[in-house]
Design a protein around this motif. Structure first.
Motif, PDB file in Angstrom:
ATOM      1  N   SER A 462      18.464 -14.525 -23.383  1.00  0.00           N
ATOM      2  CA  SER A 462      17.888 -14.324 -24.644  1.00  0.00           C
ATOM      3  C   SER A 462      17.951 -12.740 -25.053  1.00  0.00           C
ATOM      4  CB  SER A 462      16.336 -14.965 -24.615  1.00  0.00           C
ATOM      5  OG  SER A 462      15.455 -14.189 -23.554  1.00  0.00           O
ATOM      6  N   LYS A 475      13.296 -14.809 -28.061  1.00  0.00           N
ATOM      7  CA  LYS A 475      13.032 -15.097 -26.829  1.00  0.00           C
ATOM      8  C   LYS A 475      11.838 -16.386 -26.575  1.00  0.00           C
ATOM      9  CE  LYS A 475      13.851 -10.843 -24.327  1.00  0.00           C
ATOM     10  NZ  LYS A 475      14.737 -11.593 -23.346  1.00  0.00           N
ATOM     11  N   LEU A 478      13.643 -19.786 -27.236  1.00  0.00           N
ATOM     12  CA  LEU A 478      14.492 -20.083 -26.089  1.00  0.00           C
ATOM     13  C   LEU A 478      13.679 -20.455 -24.985  1.00  0.00           C
ATOM     14  CD1 LEU A 478      17.800 -18.793 -25.225  1.00  0.00           C
ATOM     15  CD2 LEU A 478      16.264 -19.065 -23.316  1.00  0.00           C
ATOM     16  N   CYS A 515      17.696 -24.857 -29.137  1.00  0.00           N
ATOM     17  CA  CYS A 515      16.795 -24.109 -30.033  1.00  0.00           C
ATOM     18  C   CYS A 515      16.797 -24.154 -31.238  1.00  0.00           C
ATOM     19  CB  CYS A 515      17.151 -22.669 -29.522  1.00  0.00           C
ATOM     20  SG  CYS A 515      16.894 -22.007 -27.726  1.00  0.00           S
TER      21      CYS A 515
END
Length: 792
Positions: A462, A475, A478, A515
């Motif tokens: 990430s 982040k 993810l 994601c």
């Protein structure tokens, strides 16, 4: 004559007066002050004072090593600031250059009269010592290449939609290309040769949300100092405890650190380890903007007697010469060890490979902790491993704010068998946080059935200091996708293996697809679906700004992730076997290491973009489309065309698509931008496709889509806010969630026109048997897409 009598005579008032008189007569200078009072320097008291002053100056100059030939660089006295050799040479050659200029002046203006006397004299570049802070050596200027703008690429992608509709081209075969030399989703937009960076500290917010009970506002560990050890990030210590007094030496500053900080910490811990980064740490991070080599900072060569600056000058010094200051502070501590309290131990590691043990009575090198680690992030855990071997120590507190250290602490916590805490946000303006890494690690193992070290891999994927952040995928996003079904991504634990295994690459790609809430198989298919959704929207953003990376460029991103994970996973070893960069997401360009972004061409085959202006039915090879065995499109300016392959049911959709493309493209630029590609019309901006081929087929040059001025401010917000662990970072939810829920059903809506991809392209690849085989196999599948727009 007796030497003592001669010395007395030369120091007498009479001799000095006579010497002054003779000197004045020789120079033709008359003075009325040649008397006894003018020679006070010969008085006994003055001689003693001058002798003391001279001894003091020689003592200070001795540490500067001016005349021993050890120092190869020219430095300012006491500060250690290195003066660039070009400045030194410019000053030393000033006489010769002045003589040459004067000679040329006399010859050209007075003797030969070739130049007017009043014309300006070219003195060349004149440098001074005070220019050292801002001097940048002249760099070779390469020929500037005119690069396509984002608007030109935007227009090209929209043309692809129009042409693929008419020529039955599968969109997935087009969006496997990035349409730029560097992936926009992975690179820095202000400097495309650097990695895209965002805030790492946003991960701390997610971890606190996920493991709320393990984030403590006050310490809960034992108060027995005999059972506790403290590990400090040395760079953070220098940053948060700057010198307070001006014109003080580094030795004085090092003593102040012991008195006002280290002694206070010894009240709670019997052992303190301080670890500094190596001077080579910036080389690992040279591909991010904070540590790139684009700017040349003033370099220093300091020792314990060097004078430290204060305030903002000190902060600038640390940003560019942290390891230099760290070495001088460490060398000072090696002489100040008697200041340590009795019964306490202090270990100092870095910035070189040595580690020193300091106690109140001695200072020795510790061979067990000698290490080649470049960064303090990894060396910290080598010291924690060493601490864990002492039975009396039951807990270790790491004082650091770097997110890398926090993630590594969670990943390695189960390896030590002791309690491990990280004390972060140590600024007085921010509420302190104490993270119980041991409990988080156990919860990952027992509750989520994953090895905690897999968090290190997720952190690298990430984005960190050596890998790209992924635009539009934070982040938090993810990690949330991972924790929905962590067992699906068990193969990521092997991401440290080089070369990267296909299972790891496939697993990482599947995570990235999840994601964005997609059930498609590859990132290339996700890009196609994202593009269709964006085309239907009224957004004025560029296509390149919202697309995920291609499968190929993401795999190269994973290669760089593997390099970083390989280094981190070796943190507990004294010597790290640093992997080779070349071939693992990096390449050599003109002898310098550079990022290798991808291996596929940036642009699709531009023969697909051919259009014509037939006036006689498009039935002869005089016209481009017929000559290349392609059907004419709505972009062709044909009259009475017989080469069309669009039925009446699709004409309305194509016309709406063209209208939408023109409208959206006009939103992306102003009329004044047309000369620079800012306002690119979908159909008429590029005549006949010749200029499109001109900038799209030149894939061998180092092309990157330059930004249009009207979009620069919007697109550079992410890249400009990259300060380490800033505490006012935003979650960026509005930006990154805007393309989560695109409509995948678009890729399943049928067209009324049958696609004949193979029959149109076989002639173009008659020299490539493998490609012909792929085309034949692809022609067995029906390729059906629809572009339906509402009346809006």
């Amino acid at each position: 004559m007796d030497a003592n009598l001669i010395e007395k005579w030369t120091q007498s008032f009479a001799f000095r007066a006579l010497l002054s008189t003779i000197t004045s007569e020789i120079c033709g200078y008359e003075t009325g002050t040649n008397n006894i009072d003018s020679h006070r320097e010969c008085s006994p008291n003055r001689l003693t004072m001058d002798s003391d002053d001279l001894n003091l100056m020689l003592t200070k100059l001795k540490s500067e090593k001016l005349f021993c030939g050890v120092e190869q660089q020219f430095r300012t006295l006491f500060t250690g600031k290195i003066i660039h050799i070009n400045i030194v040479n410019n000053i030393c050659s000033s006489y010769e250059r002045g003589f040459t200029i004067m000679k040329k002046y006399i010859e050209d203006r007075l003797m030969n009269s070739n130049v007017k006397i009043e014309d300006k004299i070219d003195f060349g570049k004149v440098l001074r010592i005070i220019d050292a802070d801002k001097y940048v050596p002249d760099a070779s200027v390469s020929k500037k290449v005119k690069l396509p703008t984002y608007n030109q690429i935007e227009a090209f992608i929209r043309r692809l939609f129009l042409i693929s509709e008419s020529r039955m081209i599968k969109l997935d075969t087009l969006f496997i290309h990035e349409f730029s030399e560097q992936p926009v989703s992975l690179c820095n937009k202000t400097n495309a040769k650097l990695l895209y960076q965002s805030s790492k500290s946003i991960l701390q917010k997610y971890l606190q949300e996920k493991f709320d009970t393990e984030f403590l506002q006050a310490p809960t560990w034992t108060s027995d100092s005999n059972q506790s050890a403290l590990v400090l990030d040395g760079g953070l210590l220098l940053q948060q405890s700057p010198p307070r007094e001006q014109k003080r030496t580094i030795t004085y500053y090092a003593a102040e650190l012991i008195n006002r900080f280290i002694k206070d910490q010894f009240n709670s811990h019997d052992r303190i380890d301080i670890i500094f980064d190596s001077g080579d740490s910036k080389q690992l991070k040279q591909f991010i903007e904070r540590h790139s080599t684009r700017t040349t900072a003033t370099q220093y060569s300091m020792n314990e007697d060097s004078i430290l600056c204060v305030g903002e000058d000190y902060n600038k010094l640390l940003r560019s010469n942290r390891s230099v200051v760290a070495r001088a502070v460490r060398d000072s501590w090696l002489k100040l060890y008697p200041k340590l309290p009795n019964g306490k131990t202090m270990f100092v590691a870095g910035p070189d490979e040595k580690t020193y043990l300091l106690i109140n009575s001695d200072c020795v090198i510790v061979d067990d902790l000698t290490s080649n680690h470049i960064e303090a992030d990894t060396r910290i855990f080598l010291h924690i491993k060493h601490i864990s071997h002492f039975e009396n120590i039951t807990q270790v507190i790491v004082q650091a704010t770097d997110t890398d250290i926090i993630v590594l602490a969670i990943g390695f916590a189960v390896e030590f068998g002791i309690k491990l805490y990280v004390h972060c946000s140590t600024s007085r303006k921010i509420q302190s946080k104490y993270i119980d890494c041991s409990v988080i690690a156990r919860r990952c193992r027992d509750e989520y059935k994953i090895h905690p070290m897999i968090l290190i891999v997720l952190h690298a994927i990430s984005g960190c200091d050596t890998t790209s952040f992924i635009r539009n995928i934070s982040k938090q996003k993810l990690f949330r996708a991972f924790y929905k079904q962590p067992s699906d991504y068990a193969d990521l634990i092997n991401m440290y293996v080089i070369p990267t295994t296909p299972e790891c690459l496939s697993c990482a790609e599947r995570l990235l697809i999840n994601c964005v809430n997609s059930s498609l198989a590859t990132l290339d298919e996700v890009r196609t679906s994202q593009a269709i959704t964006h085309l239907r929207s009224t957004s004025s953003q560029s296509f390149l700004n919202i697309l995920s990376p291609t499968t190929n460029s993401f795999h190269y991103h994973c290669k760089r992730v593997a390099v970083q994970c390989n280094i981190w996973f070796q943190s507990l070893f004294n010597d790290i076997d640093y992997p080779e960069l070349i071939g693992n997401g990096y390449t050599l360009i003109d002898g310098e290491v550079a990022i290798e972004w991808k291996s596929t061409p940036s642009m699709p085959d531009t023969n697909l973009m051919i259009t014509c202006t037939c006036h006689t039915g498009c039935a002869t090879k005089r016209y481009k489309c017929f000559k290349h065995k392609m059907k004419c499109t709505i972009l062709c300016k044909c009259k009475s065309c017989e080469n069309l392959h669009v039925n009446s049911q699709n004409v309305v959709s194509l016309q709406r698509l063209e209208k939408s493309a023109k409208k959206t493209t006009r939103q992306m630029g102003t009329p004044d931008d047309s000369s620079e590609g800012g306002n690119v019309d979908m159909v008429n901006a590029v005549e006949e496709n010749d200029s499109v081929n001109e900038f799209l087929t030149n894939n061998d040059s180092d092309l990157f889509c330059t930004q249009d001025d009207d979009l620069r401010d919007e697109w550079c917000e992410d890249d400009s806010q990259m300060h380490e662990d800033s505490d006012d970072d935003e979650d960026d939810v509005s930006t990154e969630d805007s393309f989560d829920d695109y409509d995948e059903s678009l890729t399943q809506q049928p067209l009324s026109v049958e696609y004949r991809f193979a029959s149109q392209l076989l002639a173009e690849y008659n020299d490539d048997p493998q490609t012909q085989t792929d085309i034949h196999s692809g022609s067995q599948r029906s390729i059906e897409y629809a572009y339906e727009f509402d009346n809006k």
